[in-house]
Design a protein around this motif. Structure first.
Motif, PDB file in Angstrom:
ATOM      1  N   LYS A  71       0.831  -1.097   0.098  1.00  0.00           N
ATOM      2  CA  LYS A  71       0.020   0.081   0.119  1.00  0.00           C
ATOM      3  C   LYS A  71       0.950   1.278  -0.012  1.00  0.00           C
ATOM      4  O   LYS A  71       0.612   2.152  -0.704  1.00  0.00           O
ATOM      5  N   LEU A  72       2.006   1.203   0.800  1.00  0.00           N
ATOM      6  CA  LEU A  72       2.940   2.438   0.690  1.00  0.00           C
ATOM      7  C   LEU A  72       3.482   2.662  -0.766  1.00  0.00           C
ATOM      8  O   LEU A  72       3.571   3.650  -1.280  1.00  0.00           O
ATOM      9  N   ILE A  73       3.724   1.646  -1.385  1.00  0.00           N
ATOM     10  CA  ILE A  73       4.257   1.782  -2.790  1.00  0.00           C
ATOM     11  C   ILE A  73       3.092   2.352  -3.611  1.00  0.00           C
ATOM     12  O   ILE A  73       3.716   3.167  -4.649  1.00  0.00           O
ATOM     13  N   LYS A  74       1.972   1.761  -3.499  1.00  0.00           N
ATOM     14  CA  LYS A  74       0.897   2.420  -4.392  1.00  0.00           C
ATOM     15  C   LYS A  74       0.479   3.959  -3.799  1.00  0.00           C
ATOM     16  O   LYS A  74       0.324   4.647  -4.709  1.00  0.00           O
ATOM     17  N   PHE A  75       0.889   4.318  -2.633  1.00  0.00           N
ATOM     18  CA  PHE A  75       0.648   5.649  -2.281  1.00  0.00           C
ATOM     19  C   PHE A  75       1.636   6.440  -3.041  1.00  0.00           C
ATOM     20  O   PHE A  75       1.507   7.478  -3.414  1.00  0.00           O
ATOM     21  N   ARG A  76       2.949   5.983  -3.010  1.00  0.00           N
ATOM     22  CA  ARG A  76       3.912   6.698  -3.583  1.00  0.00           C
ATOM     23  C   ARG A  76       3.657   6.972  -5.149  1.00  0.00           C
ATOM     24  O   ARG A  76       3.841   8.136  -5.607  1.00  0.00           O
ATOM     25  N   HIS A  77       3.295   5.816  -5.805  1.00  0.00           N
ATOM     26  CA  HIS A  77       2.690   5.909  -7.033  1.00  0.00           C
ATOM     27  C   HIS A  77       1.651   7.018  -7.243  1.00  0.00           C
ATOM     28  O   HIS A  77       1.674   7.776  -8.318  1.00  0.00           O
ATOM     29  N   ARG A  78       0.854   7.110  -6.308  1.00  0.00           N
ATOM     30  CA  ARG A  78      -0.222   8.051  -6.242  1.00  0.00           C
ATOM     31  C   ARG A  78       0.686   9.501  -6.412  1.00  0.00           C
ATOM     32  O   ARG A  78      -0.031  10.497  -6.868  1.00  0.00           O
ATOM     33  N   LEU A  79       1.490   9.813  -5.602  1.00  0.00           N
ATOM     34  CA  LEU A  79       2.087  11.108  -5.291  1.00  0.00           C
ATOM     35  C   LEU A  79       2.905  11.411  -6.732  1.00  0.00           C
ATOM     36  O   LEU A  79       3.561  12.547  -6.390  1.00  0.00           O
ATOM     37  N   THR A  80       3.153  10.549  -7.592  1.00  0.00           N
ATOM     38  CA  THR A  80       3.976  10.757  -8.651  1.00  0.00           C
ATOM     39  C   THR A  80       3.823  12.061  -9.451  1.00  0.00           C
ATOM     40  O   THR A  80       4.914  13.002  -9.640  1.00  0.00           O
ATOM     41  N   PRO A  81       2.515  12.698  -9.839  1.00  0.00           N
ATOM     42  CA  PRO A  81       2.416  14.077 -10.405  1.00  0.00           C
ATOM     43  C   PRO A  81       3.269  15.228  -9.472  1.00  0.00           C
ATOM     44  O   PRO A  81       3.902  16.198 -10.013  1.00  0.00           O
ATOM     45  N   TYR A  82       3.109  15.066  -8.149  1.00  0.00           N
ATOM     46  CA  TYR A  82       3.662  15.944  -7.249  1.00  0.00           C
ATOM     47  C   TYR A  82       5.109  15.939  -7.354  1.00  0.00           C
ATOM     48  O   TYR A  82       6.032  16.884  -7.598  1.00  0.00           O
ATOM     49  N   LEU A  83       5.487  14.706  -7.384  1.00  0.00           N
ATOM     50  CA  LEU A  83       7.242  14.555  -7.324  1.00  0.00           C
ATOM     51  C   LEU A  83       7.968  14.823  -8.529  1.00  0.00           C
ATOM     52  O   LEU A  83       8.839  15.236  -8.980  1.00  0.00           O
ATOM     53  N   TYR A  84       7.353  14.537  -9.893  1.00  0.00           N
ATOM     54  CA  TYR A  84       7.549  14.938 -11.279  1.00  0.00           C
ATOM     55  C   TYR A  84       7.435  16.426 -11.473  1.00  0.00           C
ATOM     56  O   TYR A  84       8.535  16.738 -11.974  1.00  0.00           O
ATOM     57  N   THR A  85       6.619  17.112 -10.903  1.00  0.00           N
ATOM     58  CA  THR A  85       6.697  18.365 -11.019  1.00  0.00           C
ATOM     59  C   THR A  85       7.734  19.148 -10.156  1.00  0.00           C
ATOM     60  O   THR A  85       8.477  19.983 -10.805  1.00  0.00           O
ATOM     61  N   LEU A  86       8.157  18.675  -9.064  1.00  0.00           N
ATOM     62  CA  LEU A  86       9.377  18.840  -8.223  1.00  0.00           C
ATOM     63  C   LEU A  86      10.535  18.528  -8.933  1.00  0.00           C
ATOM     64  O   LEU A  86      11.447  19.471  -9.216  1.00  0.00           O
ATOM     65  N   LEU A  87      10.375  17.368  -9.718  1.00  0.00           N
ATOM     66  CA  LEU A  87      11.977  17.234 -10.390  1.00  0.00           C
ATOM     67  C   LEU A  87      11.889  18.232 -11.703  1.00  0.00           C
ATOM     68  O   LEU A  87      12.941  18.648 -11.873  1.00  0.00           O
ATOM     69  N   TYR A  88      10.688  18.647 -12.189  1.00  0.00           N
ATOM     70  CA  TYR A  88      11.144  19.488 -13.252  1.00  0.00           C
ATOM     71  C   TYR A  88      11.423  20.972 -13.012  1.00  0.00           C
ATOM     72  O   TYR A  88      12.142  21.631 -13.282  1.00  0.00           O
ATOM     73  N   ASN A  89      10.849  21.173 -11.731  1.00  0.00           N
ATOM     74  CA  ASN A  89      11.370  22.622 -11.082  1.00  0.00           C
ATOM     75  C   ASN A  89      12.845  22.844 -10.679  1.00  0.00           C
ATOM     76  O   ASN A  89      13.397  23.811 -10.746  1.00  0.00           O
ATOM     77  N   SER A  90      13.162  21.689 -10.276  1.00  0.00           N
ATOM     78  CA  SER A  90      14.697  21.376  -9.916  1.00  0.00           C
ATOM     79  C   SER A  90      15.552  21.583 -10.925  1.00  0.00           C
ATOM     80  O   SER A  90      16.366  22.373 -10.981  1.00  0.00           O
ATOM     81  N   HIS A  91      15.007  21.021 -12.232  1.00  0.00           N
ATOM     82  CA  HIS A  91      15.773  21.141 -13.606  1.00  0.00           C
ATOM     83  C   HIS A  91      15.677  22.715 -13.877  1.00  0.00           C
ATOM     84  O   HIS A  91      16.615  23.296 -14.653  1.00  0.00           O
ATOM     85  N   ASN A  92      14.376  23.184 -13.785  1.00  0.00           N
ATOM     86  CA  ASN A  92      14.061  24.410 -14.652  1.00  0.00           C
ATOM     87  C   ASN A  92      14.296  25.943 -13.738  1.00  0.00           C
ATOM     88  O   ASN A  92      14.762  26.765 -14.108  1.00  0.00           O
ATOM     89  N   THR A  93      13.943  25.710 -12.225  1.00  0.00           N
ATOM     90  CA  THR A  93      14.481  26.822 -11.459  1.00  0.00           C
ATOM     91  C   THR A  93      15.184  26.624 -10.473  1.00  0.00           C
ATOM     92  O   THR A  93      15.282  27.403  -9.516  1.00  0.00           O
ATOM     93  N   TYR A  94      15.943  25.418 -10.340  1.00  0.00           N
ATOM     94  CA  TYR A  94      16.957  25.241  -9.295  1.00  0.00           C
ATOM     95  C   TYR A  94      16.518  25.098  -7.888  1.00  0.00           C
ATOM     96  O   TYR A  94      17.276  25.085  -7.105  1.00  0.00           O
ATOM     97  N   ASP A  95      15.033  24.882  -7.824  1.00  0.00           N
ATOM     98  CA  ASP A  95      14.397  24.552  -6.368  1.00  0.00           C
ATOM     99  C   ASP A  95      14.894  23.102  -6.107  1.00  0.00           C
ATOM    100  O   ASP A  95      14.569  22.149  -6.881  1.00  0.00           O
ATOM    101  N   PRO A  96      15.360  22.995  -4.714  1.00  0.00           N
ATOM    102  CA  PRO A  96      15.439  21.608  -4.327  1.00  0.00           C
ATOM    103  C   PRO A  96      14.482  20.804  -4.021  1.00  0.00           C
ATOM    104  O   PRO A  96      13.471  21.541  -3.750  1.00  0.00           O
ATOM    105  N   ILE A  97      14.410  19.406  -4.070  1.00  0.00           N
ATOM    106  CA  ILE A  97      13.279  18.661  -4.126  1.00  0.00           C
ATOM    107  C   ILE A  97      12.983  18.461  -2.523  1.00  0.00           C
ATOM    108  O   ILE A  97      12.221  18.539  -2.052  1.00  0.00           O
ATOM    109  N   ILE A  98      14.359  18.127  -1.693  1.00  0.00           N
ATOM    110  CA  ILE A  98      14.022  17.703  -0.427  1.00  0.00           C
ATOM    111  C   ILE A  98      14.647  19.014   0.088  1.00  0.00           C
ATOM    112  O   ILE A  98      15.743  19.557  -0.166  1.00  0.00           O
ATOM    113  N   ARG A  99      14.060  19.585   1.372  1.00  0.00           N
ATOM    114  CA  ARG A  99      14.452  20.694   1.861  1.00  0.00           C
ATOM    115  C   ARG A  99      14.339  20.679   3.613  1.00  0.00           C
ATOM    116  O   ARG A  99      13.436  20.076   4.085  1.00  0.00           O
TER     117      ARG A  99
END
Length: 802
Positions: free
Chosen positions: A581-609
């Protein structure tokens, strides 16, 4: 005569934002570069010649740098702002709109000031040690030195991947790439990465600044561990080789410095979306004689237990001959059909990442050929490859500063991995542990001492692997992993904190290690979940580690347990359901994580803070804790103590307060609360006003590509406004800059309604036709989307048709 009066400098000239000073009766030259209004660089050399003319670490806003590096004196990527400079008596001044540099020419003692944008007053934030800051004539010892005054009000953050507390104050660290398998996450030093950068924060003046040493040799950072009655309180940097070349990055906030340093060392890679999924891995399977069969069983068990798995990391056992590992060799006894093996994984939509190592054992089938071509790091006389201990044998490291080696590596990655269907390279054991003083490298035709480029070798290795993948599949975004590295590694790879030891203490201190990396420009990270080395985790520890791991960009369960067990989601029947269930919850969070990944690349914001990254106005967030922010909305509150079923957490001050994600209870910020923390879910809180995108599709091992968009809304209790921008594309293509969409979401909260607006930007066709909105339990206010009132469906959510 004082020590300072021994070293009298004179201003020489000013050219292209570089001001030069020369030590009287010496060839020693100090250069000060005004690169940006908030970035000033100091370079010291014996004469005009640089010890190492090129840099690979400084890449302002760049995706990459040439294989041969950039010239250190090339300042063209910077804005080179206008500034004022003048001399009064023995003091030389340089002023930008944000900084003032005051250089006492007697001893070259430098004072640094930040200009307050509101009052225009200058705030003093750093000064060199008064009694002698630099090693002008070798009197301070071997190598280069920089001594800085310190005070009790200061805290130090960064230095990349370091053990212990987040604040480095009072400690001494070695900066050198090592392979400390089974390290103690509280005490072991050094570790795998070389990141000579840290942030100083002064609690009294609330001003922060960063200092980065562009140096790739072994180094020491003393952060106040050492004291000497004759010199006052100080800290220092010392390195074995190279020139003293450092950058001062003004804040005033920690957030400002981390983003600027990340920009300075290059754009983080934007990897494919599947790189965020659960990745299986263990050394055990590839070490067994029937590896292909065992790995196929892993896929079958994922399907049987309905574990959503996006990739598997193939450990180095696939390269073995006998009991040793030989890079770019397929053991066809273990893997009788490598291409059939990769095809089987692709049929299940699982990608493969293959382990590769940069050292060839002395009996490697290709060793003699490469030795004849001079492609290894050589002994001081250049007559033979330098030998080093490697994996229970002796071998030689490849020299990636040799263009022929670099191109050979790309060719072998292509021929033996990519053409076999391998999707990604796992660049491992790349610490380049060479312990002789006189080893030599090609230096792209310039012949350099290995020590000058020690930390460069892993960077060039991952760059070669990156280029091979990019050239093989130019239409796809590469995904790579590397264990070792230095500033700039974020341009090529995702990384992890190495071969950790299975213990509760590791779980706790890996969190702090991740914060150190993230503040140092490397936030696409994770840990070996469950612990790599040592005993198998207990069921409770395993669940807690997975609960923590689902919030990192890299989500890998990896192990080499002493008892030969394997850390897999179904290893303990009594908790297998929770893990799934935790792995499925991680999968559910993917859009949030993916946008963080893009912002890290595009605007240099760290993902973990760290919490103080977002809430630095709340001084309590600078106290040591086990919490961290995932983006600016999610406060991760992992359980790191055995037997605990509740979690006490300090909630940073913020206008809207906080929601417990699972119970929907709301808490005011600026207080310590206790929330439930059962084994059945990962405890975390969400800042009020947040908009969290999720994948609402019903997904399983066989349907993990399903995608439906939802938004978890966390409205203010009374009134407030907030906004979020969701990034969408196909998740894999290299043309994402042209073919993507951004969904702008605004939320206006009043006492009786929630008004949400959606606006799409970009040409990418969204793969869904409706969006589901979820509200906290007990939220009764009316929801309108683009002016349209929505009705609750049976589960309490709302559906909006696009």
């Amino acid at each position: 005569m004082s020590i300072r009066e021994k070293y009298v400098f004179k201003f020489i000239n000013e050219d292209n934002n570089c001001l030069s000073f020369k030590l009287d009766q010496s060839d020693f030259i100090a250069r000060v570069f005004v690169l940006e209004n908030d970035i000033v660089r100091v370079l010291m050399t014996e004469g005009e010649k640089l010890s190492l003319p090129k840099t690979w670490l400084v890449a302002p806003g760049m995706d990459d740098v040439p294989m041969e590096g950039r010239h250190r004196l090339d300042v063209s990527p910077f804005s080179l702002p206008s500034y004022d400079s003048y001399q009064k008596d023995e003091v030389f001044y340089i002023e930008t709109t944000k900084l003032k540099v005051e250089i006492n020419l007697n001893g070259l003692q430098i004072h640094w000031y930040y200009k307050d944008s509101e009052t225009s007053e200058y705030i003093h934030f750093m000064k060199d040690r008064q009694t002698q800051a630099y090693n002008f004539d070798g009197s301070l010892g071997e190598g280069i030195f920089h001594y800085i005054e310190r005070s009790r009000e200061e805290s130090y953050y960064g230095l990349g991947e370091k053990a212990g507390e987040t604040d480095r104050y009072g400690k001494r660290y070695r900066m050198m790439n090592l392979d400390p398998m089974g390290y103690d996450a509280q005490y072991t030093d050094p570790l795998y990465k070389h990141i000579p950068f840290y942030i100083t924060r002064n609690d009294k003046g609330n001003i922060s600044f960063g200092i980065f040493y562009d140096n790739m040799s072994k180094a020491v950072f003393d952060m106040g561990n050492e004291m000497d009655n004759y010199h006052g309180w100080y800290r220092y940097f010392q390195s074995d080789a190279g020139d003293l070349d450092y950058y001062i990055i003004a804040g005033p906030k920690v957030k400002d410095i981390t983003k600027k340093f990340t920009w300075l060392t290059g754009k983080p890679i934007f990897q494919p979306k599947w790189s965020l999924g659960y990745s299986g891995s263990t050394m055990t399977y590839t070490d067994e004689p029937n590896s292909q069969e065992r790995l196929n069983e892993f896929l079958q068990l994922c399907e049987e237990h309905d574990i959503i798995c996006d990739s598997f990391q193939l450990s180095s056992g696939y390269t073995s001959i006998g009991d040793k590992r030989y890079v770019f060799n397929w053991n066809t006894d273990k893997f009788p059909d490598p291409k059939g093996f990769t095809e089987g994984y692709h049929e299940k939509n699982v990608n493969l990442c293959a382990n590769i190592k940069p050292c060839l054992l002395k009996d490697h089938p290709l060793f003699n050929e490469l030795e004849q071509k001079g492609m290894f790091i050589n002994t001081g006389d250049g007559k033979e490859p330098e030998k080093a201990q490697f994996w229970d044998e002796v071998g030689s490291y490849l020299d990636f500063t040799n263009k022929e080696t670099f191109m050979w590596w790309k060719k072998k990655v292509t021929e033996t991995l990519l053409e076999y269907g391998i999707d990604s390279t796992w660049n491992d054991n790349n610490e380049f542990e060479i312990w002789t003083k006189d080893a030599r490298c090609n230096g792209f035709g310039q012949d350099v001492n290995f020590e000058l480029v020690r930390a460069l070798q892993p960077l060039l290795m991952m760059k070669a692997s990156y280029e091979a993948q990019k050239e093989f599949s130019p239409e796809l975004r590469p995904y790579l992993i590397s264990r070792s590295g230095c500033p700039g590694m974020q341009r090529y790879v995702q990384t992890w904190t190495g071969d950790n030891y299975t213990s509760w203490k590791t779980l706790k201190y890996n969190i702090k290690m991740a914060i150190g990396l993230s503040l140092s420009g490397v936030s696409n990270i994770g840990h070996d979940i469950g612990g790599f080395s040592g005993p198998a985790p207990s069921p409770e520890l395993f669940v807690r580690w997975v609960q923590n791991g689902i919030f990192y960009p890299r989500f890998t369960i990896h192990s080499w347990n002493e008892d030969k067990t394997v850390n897999v989601p179904w290893m303990y029947e009594e908790v297998a359901d929770q893990i799934g269930k935790l792995i499925k919850f991680r999968h559910r969070l993917t859009p949030y994580l993916y946008t963080l990944l893009y912002n890290s690349h595009n605007t240099y914001d760290p993902i973990i803070r760290p919490t103080f990254y977002e809430f630095d106005y709340d001084k309590k967030t600078f106290e040591e804790c086990d919490d961290f922010m995932l983006g600016d909305s999610i406060l991760v509150t992992s359980v790191v103590e055995e037997g605990e079923t509740e979690r006490t957490v300090y909630l940073p001050e913020c206008d809207g307060g906080w929601y417990d994600f699972h119970t929907s209870l709301w808490f005011e910020g600026g207080q310590t609360v206790t929330i439930p923390a059962p084994l059945t879910y990962a405890p975390f809180l969400v800042k009020a006003g947040s908009i969290i995108p999720v994948n609402d599709a019903e997904c399983s091992f066989t349907t993990k590509t399903n995608d439906a968009r939802g938004f978890e809304l966390f409205p203010h209790q009374q009134t407030g406004t907030s906004a979020y921008v969701l990034f969408e594309d196909d998740g894999i293509s290299s043309n994402y800059q042209e073919n993507h969409a951004k969904l702008h979401v605004h939320m206006n909260t009043t006492s009786d309604r929630l008004e949400v607006s959606l606006e799409k930007e970009g040409v990418f066709e969204l793969p869904y036709k409706q969006i589901t909105f979820h509200l906290p339990k007990g939220e009764k206010r009316e929801l309108l989307v683009n002016g349209q009132p929505l009705q609750r469906v049976k589960d309490g959510s709302f559906v909006y048709q696009l």
